[in-house]
Design a protein around this motif. Structure first.
Motif, PDB file in Angstrom:
ATOM      1  N   GLY A 176       0.818  -1.202   0.000  1.00 22.09           N
ATOM      2  CA  GLY A 176       0.000   0.000   0.000  1.00 22.09           C
ATOM      3  C   GLY A 176       0.852   1.252   0.000  1.00 22.09           C
ATOM      4  O   GLY A 176       0.515   2.248  -0.652  1.00 22.09           O
ATOM      5  N   ARG A 177       1.957   1.217   0.709  1.00 20.02           N
ATOM      6  CA  ARG A 177       2.870   2.373   0.746  1.00 20.02           C
ATOM      7  C   ARG A 177       3.440   2.646  -0.645  1.00 20.02           C
ATOM      8  O   ARG A 177       3.516   3.796  -1.083  1.00 20.02           O
ATOM      9  CB  ARG A 177       3.992   2.117   1.755  1.00 20.02           C
ATOM     10  N   ASN A 178       3.879   1.580  -1.345  1.00 17.54           N
ATOM     11  CA  ASN A 178       4.393   1.740  -2.711  1.00 17.54           C
ATOM     12  C   ASN A 178       3.364   2.403  -3.621  1.00 17.54           C
ATOM     13  O   ASN A 178       3.657   3.365  -4.334  1.00 17.54           O
ATOM     14  CB  ASN A 178       4.751   0.381  -3.322  1.00 17.54           C
ATOM     15  N   LEU A 179       2.135   1.861  -3.594  1.00 19.10           N
ATOM     16  CA  LEU A 179       1.091   2.345  -4.490  1.00 19.10           C
ATOM     17  C   LEU A 179       0.674   3.771  -4.145  1.00 19.10           C
ATOM     18  O   LEU A 179       0.486   4.609  -5.040  1.00 19.10           O
ATOM     19  CB  LEU A 179      -0.122   1.428  -4.426  1.00 19.10           C
ATOM     20  N   SER A 180       0.511   4.048  -2.867  1.00 16.01           N
ATOM     21  CA  SER A 180       0.113   5.388  -2.450  1.00 16.01           C
ATOM     22  C   SER A 180       1.172   6.414  -2.826  1.00 16.01           C
ATOM     23  O   SER A 180       0.851   7.503  -3.328  1.00 16.01           O
ATOM     24  CB  SER A 180      -0.134   5.412  -0.941  1.00 16.01           C
ATOM     25  N   ALA A 181       2.447   6.063  -2.609  1.00 13.42           N
ATOM     26  CA  ALA A 181       3.529   6.990  -2.967  1.00 13.42           C
ATOM     27  C   ALA A 181       3.502   7.290  -4.457  1.00 13.42           C
ATOM     28  O   ALA A 181       3.591   8.454  -4.873  1.00 13.42           O
ATOM     29  CB  ALA A 181       4.883   6.396  -2.567  1.00 13.42           C
ATOM     30  N   SER A 182       3.365   6.255  -5.276  1.00 13.28           N
ATOM     31  CA  SER A 182       3.360   6.468  -6.721  1.00 13.28           C
ATOM     32  C   SER A 182       2.150   7.279  -7.163  1.00 13.28           C
ATOM     33  O   SER A 182       2.252   8.178  -8.009  1.00 13.28           O
ATOM     34  CB  SER A 182       3.388   5.122  -7.452  1.00 13.28           C
ATOM     35  N   ALA A 183       0.981   6.985  -6.585  1.00 13.09           N
ATOM     36  CA  ALA A 183      -0.232   7.734  -6.936  1.00 13.09           C
ATOM     37  C   ALA A 183      -0.057   9.225  -6.636  1.00 13.09           C
ATOM     38  O   ALA A 183      -0.424  10.088  -7.447  1.00 13.09           O
ATOM     39  CB  ALA A 183      -1.434   7.173  -6.179  1.00 13.09           C
ATOM     40  N   HIS A 184       0.509   9.534  -5.469  1.00 14.68           N
ATOM     41  CA  HIS A 184       0.725  10.933  -5.114  1.00 14.68           C
ATOM     42  C   HIS A 184       1.802  11.570  -5.999  1.00 14.68           C
ATOM     43  O   HIS A 184       1.691  12.756  -6.362  1.00 14.68           O
ATOM     44  CB  HIS A 184       1.096  11.062  -3.645  1.00 14.68           C
ATOM     45  N   HIS A 185       2.853  10.795  -6.337  1.00 14.80           N
ATOM     46  CA  HIS A 185       3.883  11.339  -7.233  1.00 14.80           C
ATOM     47  C   HIS A 185       3.270  11.754  -8.572  1.00 14.80           C
ATOM     48  O   HIS A 185       3.578  12.817  -9.114  1.00 14.80           O
ATOM     49  CB  HIS A 185       4.969  10.292  -7.496  1.00 14.80           C
ATOM     50  N   ILE A 186       2.421  10.887  -9.125  1.00 13.78           N
ATOM     51  CA  ILE A 186       1.807  11.166 -10.421  1.00 13.78           C
ATOM     52  C   ILE A 186       0.860  12.356 -10.324  1.00 13.78           C
ATOM     53  O   ILE A 186       0.876  13.261 -11.168  1.00 13.78           O
ATOM     54  CB  ILE A 186       1.080   9.917 -10.949  1.00 13.78           C
ATOM     55  N   LEU A 215      -5.514   5.239  -9.440  1.00 11.82           N
ATOM     56  CA  LEU A 215      -5.108   5.655  -8.095  1.00 11.82           C
ATOM     57  C   LEU A 215      -4.645   7.104  -8.049  1.00 11.82           C
ATOM     58  O   LEU A 215      -4.877   7.801  -7.049  1.00 11.82           O
ATOM     59  CB  LEU A 215      -4.021   4.731  -7.553  1.00 11.82           C
ATOM     60  N   ALA A 216      -3.972   7.587  -9.106  1.00 14.44           N
ATOM     61  CA  ALA A 216      -3.553   8.995  -9.102  1.00 14.44           C
ATOM     62  C   ALA A 216      -4.771   9.915  -9.068  1.00 14.44           C
ATOM     63  O   ALA A 216      -4.758  10.960  -8.408  1.00 14.44           O
ATOM     64  CB  ALA A 216      -2.693   9.296 -10.329  1.00 14.44           C
ATOM     65  N   SER A 217      -5.842   9.525  -9.762  1.00 17.38           N
ATOM     66  CA  SER A 217      -7.071  10.320  -9.715  1.00 17.38           C
ATOM     67  C   SER A 217      -7.657  10.316  -8.311  1.00 17.38           C
ATOM     68  O   SER A 217      -8.087  11.361  -7.797  1.00 17.38           O
ATOM     69  CB  SER A 217      -8.092   9.779 -10.722  1.00 17.38           C
ATOM     70  N   LEU A 218      -7.667   9.146  -7.663  1.00 12.41           N
ATOM     71  CA  LEU A 218      -8.160   9.074  -6.279  1.00 12.41           C
ATOM     72  C   LEU A 218      -7.331   9.959  -5.359  1.00 12.41           C
ATOM     73  O   LEU A 218      -7.869  10.666  -4.495  1.00 12.41           O
ATOM     74  CB  LEU A 218      -8.102   7.634  -5.771  1.00 12.41           C
ATOM     75  N   ALA A 219      -6.010   9.900  -5.526  1.00 11.78           N
ATOM     76  CA  ALA A 219      -5.120  10.659  -4.649  1.00 11.78           C
ATOM     77  C   ALA A 219      -5.371  12.156  -4.748  1.00 11.78           C
ATOM     78  O   ALA A 219      -5.157  12.897  -3.777  1.00 11.78           O
ATOM     79  CB  ALA A 219      -3.663  10.352  -4.994  1.00 11.78           C
ATOM     80  N   ALA A 309       6.011   0.631  -9.044  1.00 14.17           N
ATOM     81  CA  ALA A 309       4.594   0.994  -8.907  1.00 14.17           C
ATOM     82  C   ALA A 309       4.221   2.037  -9.955  1.00 14.17           C
ATOM     83  O   ALA A 309       3.437   2.940  -9.712  1.00 14.17           O
ATOM     84  CB  ALA A 309       4.274   1.484  -7.486  1.00 14.17           C
ATOM     85  N   HIS A 310       4.843   1.908 -11.082  1.00 15.22           N
ATOM     86  CA  HIS A 310       4.654   2.673 -12.311  1.00 15.22           C
ATOM     87  C   HIS A 310       5.632   3.830 -12.459  1.00 15.22           C
ATOM     88  O   HIS A 310       6.684   3.639 -13.057  1.00 15.22           O
ATOM     89  CB  HIS A 310       3.207   3.142 -12.479  1.00 15.22           C
TER      90      HIS A 310
END
Length: 505
Positions: A176-186, A215-219, A309-310
């Motif tokens: 979850g940390r990996n995905l959340s970090a990438s979503a916020h980066h994008i 996920l980036a849209s959600l973030a 994570a992309h």
């Protein structure tokens, strides 16, 4: 910054969050309720944190929300619904999920395989609005999970396989940390806000569609509209109906879109896209230029891979410069260039691109040898060759495994592609290696002609010879209607000669 998918999914308060063309939108509170209900339902049937759940659903809003809901409380493992029975056999046997989610009432070879492997099926029925669903878990016993409740930041949240073509695919676990970090980066690199809408044409079993679009849209508290899959013929209709502010795709999709809409620039400019994003493969500069001209919107080329994570790098939005042929500035993890011995190189030097940061996987599941080979002094080795210029922009020269070794002379397929695409009659190009008895490898290329072009192989070869060193000029040129692509729209150069049945003397 939130570090779990559960938090991303349940903190969205907007009146619209997930949609589909022609359907009412699922709002933020509706998504939060769906996620909590899914968590409670699966917990009741023994599935909890760290348990893998395979998802085999057609592209669309339910595929997006099912991924979000599972990743919020367990480990989602989306699979391509077009897989054959043999492919499902391999992936399910490798993943060993607790259950497989399938669309109720649909026929799929995954049903046969799951039965043979004694993996329970969960039937998903779509309801309204877009993305809403119910789950039938009667094939699972009612028993408490070993670890109930929403997932924690370091729990496995998404499990994907690498897309390698020459070796057994490896399992990439992302937390979850990996995905959340990438979503916020994008979201940060694209300056996404609640006013943005993404038109997602990427498959939702691929990291690009799952993280960059969804996920980036959600973030950002923004919206994502999930199409039934990529369709160049319907793209213009979707633009008019959905009125998105951006879309993200791989280069071959952008090229297919241009083939359909380049004759109607006024209509495309009327769409008023804020930007266009491209990732998952290098975008030819010629395609970037034409996209910007047709849509009157900046093209943001980014660089990503599953193990990160992309996203790893991205060109910035205007007014900062976008560099055609570059994948931009670091946009999440740290980026450096390393030589074969593991030494970091100075700016401007060419070597292997390496990364480290909160979005990078800690290693491959059940494969300590591959993990050890992938990391050097805490840096993940991407397998890509490139250099950082004086401004810190990353320029890729290609996959190390895709480099053509012609009698000791190394050739970048990307360099040859760019030269071929300068030909006014060439719409697409793909350079690859063919085996050669004496040289080891020789250069070959597929070119797709523009409509109305009377292109010949000799025309293309003569054109290339005026722009490339002799050893880089393709000896074989195939004129084809389309370039063979993988399930996610990416060109797979490795093994292409074998798939096409090509041999050289």
């Amino acid at each position: 910054m939130s570090e779990t998918i559960h938090h991303l999914a349940t903190s969205h308060t907007g009146p619209a969050t997930v949609g589909a063309p022609g359907q009412p939108w699922l709002d933020g509170p509706g998504l939060a309720t769906l996620v909590r209900t899914t968590c409670a339902t699966l917990n009741t049937h023994g599935i909890g944190r760290g348990d893998r759940v395979a998802i085999v659903l057609p592209n669309g809003p339910a595929a997006a929300t099912a991924f979000i809901a599972i990743a919020a409380m367990a480990a989602a493992a989306p699979l391509n619904p077009a897989y054959t029975e043999a492919e499902f056999e391999f992936y399910l046997d490798d993943l060993r999920p607790r259950a497989v989610i399938v669309a109720a009432g649909t026929a799929s070879p995954v049903r046969t395989v799951a039965s043979r492997l004694a993996i329970p099926l969960i039937e998903l029925t779509e309801t309204a609005p877009a993305g809403a669903f119910t789950l039938d878990c009667t094939s699972l016993p009612q028993t408490p999970p070993s670890r109930p409740g929403p997932a924690e930041p370091d729990d496995e949240a998404l499990v994907l396989h690498t897309s390698g073509t020459t070796a057994r695919p490896k399992i990439v676990p992302l937390t979850g940390r990996n995905l959340s970090a990438s979503a916020h980066h994008i979201a940060t690199s694209l300056a996404l806000t609640a006013d943005d809408t993404c038109l997602n044409v990427m498959p939702l079993f691929h990291i690009h569609g799952l993280v960059a679009a969804t996920l980036a849209s959600l973030a950002a508290g923004a919206r994502v509209c999930c199409t039934p899959g990529f369709n160049a013929f319907r793209f213009a209709t979707w633009l008019h109906e959905v009125q998105p502010s951006w879309y993200t795709a791989v280069p071959t999709m952008h090229q297919a879109i241009l083939m359909r809409v380049r004759g109607e620039p006024a209509a495309m400019r009327a769409a008023r896209l804020r930007f266009i994003r491209s990732s998952s493969a290098s975008l030819p500069p010629q395609v970037m230029t034409e996209l910007e001209d047709v849509f009157a919107a900046p093209v943001i080329e980014a660089y990503g891979m599953t193990e990160a994570a992309h996203q790893m790098a991205a060109n910035p939005l205007p007014p900062r410069p976008r560099k055609p042929g570059s994948v931009g500035l670091p946009a999440g993890p740290e980026i450096a260039i390393m030589n074969d011995a593991g030494t970091l190189l100075d700016q401007g030097a060419t070597g292997e691109v390496v990364i480290r940061g909160p979005n990078v996987t800690l290693g491959y599941a059940g494969n300590p040898e591959a993990t050890a080979r992938a990391f050097t002094n805490g840096w993940f080795r991407t397998g890509d060759e490139g250099r950082l210029d004086a401004d810190g922009y990353l320029h890729l020269t290609g996959r190390l495994k895709e480099m053509i070794n012609r009698g000791g002379e190394k050739i970048s397929p990307l360099e040859v592609d760019v030269a071929l695409l300068d030909h006014p009659g060439v719409a697409e190009a793909c350079t690859f290696a063919v085996p050669h008895a004496k040289l080891g490898e020789e250069v070959a290329a597929i070119v797709v002609p523009r409509p109305g072009s009377s292109l010949t192989a000799q025309d293309v070869r003569d054109f290339a010879a005026a722009r490339l060193a002799p050893f880089k000029v393709p000896r074989q040129i195939l004129i084809m209607d389309a370039i063979p692509k993988g399930a996610t729209g990416k060109v797979q150069r490795i093994g292409l000669a074998q798939r096409l049945g090509l041999v050289t003397a």
